[in-house]
Design an enzyme around this catalytic site. Sequence first.
Site, PDB file in Angstrom:
ATOM      1  N   LYS A   6       0.784  -1.174  -0.053  1.00  0.00           N
ATOM      2  CA  LYS A   6      -0.033  -0.142   0.032  1.00  0.00           C
ATOM      3  C   LYS A   6       0.857   1.216  -0.029  1.00  0.00           C
ATOM      4  CE  LYS A   6      -4.189   1.857   0.571  1.00  0.00           C
ATOM      5  NZ  LYS A   6      -5.401   1.553  -0.161  1.00  0.00           N
TER       6      LYS A   6
ATOM      7  N   PRO B 299     -19.181 -10.958  -4.411  1.00  0.00           N
ATOM      8  CA  PRO B 299     -20.533 -10.699  -3.751  1.00  0.00           C
ATOM      9  C   PRO B 299     -20.674  -9.730  -2.858  1.00  0.00           C
ATOM     10  CG  PRO B 299     -19.690 -12.945  -2.936  1.00  0.00           C
ATOM     11  CD  PRO B 299     -18.868 -12.397  -4.134  1.00  0.00           C
TER      12      PRO B 299
END
Length: 255
Positions: free
Chosen positions: A39, A216
């Site tokens: 990151k 999902p």
Amino acid sequence: MSARILFVTGTNTEVGKTVATAAVASAALRGGARVAVLKPGQTGLAAGEPGDVDDVRRLAADPAAGAPAGRLTTRELARYPEPLAPNTAARRAGLPPVSPDEVAAEVAALAASHELVLVEGAGGLLVHYDDEGRTLADQARAVRRAGLAAEVLLVASAGLGTLNIVALTAEALRARELPLAGVVVGSWPQRPGLAERCNLADLPRSADAPLLGALPAHAGGAPDFAALAVASLAPELGGDWDAAAFARTHRPYAL
């Protein structure tokens, strides 16, 4: 064999980029790979608070799923407390920004000992990391200039409005000669509407790149995240998800 390097960007904030990064990491770990997640700039968190790389580690490094934490490395190069674009957050905090060369050096070091390196950006592709206007795309270009074959993975929202941003991101990547590996839907709704169903066919057309998965909604809360990752990602990302079969299942009644 050289490491695969994927820069993970999104069409916007809150599109499921961190969960998608964790899913790709999880699938690779399950396949036996050593994975690194970087990151470059974490915003909106104070020192000591868990950030995106901590979320990735929590989701992806599940020993019960055959993914021991020892094969997952996580790094964060800079942290800024306010939830703003990295350059603005760095300036307001009086802290140095992250340069493309710093990112390239860290990626090269990680690539030397891992089969997969994932670099998760902040927001979208062209969000500024410094006052010179350098972006995640510039970081990826710096990696490629160093002789490493970096690609970009685009995490997109499922519904209305996503096609334009996907097309713009793909156009920006082509202009910078950065390869787009594909698109992953970051949060597929439980009850998809007409726009979501039609977008399964339209997203790869807008991106001129394959659809490589559909996670999902609320995937981060799944009891077996490793199994969900494999079921939601295409073989190109270590899963067994079939884009054509998924599109047939959600095909609109009329096109």
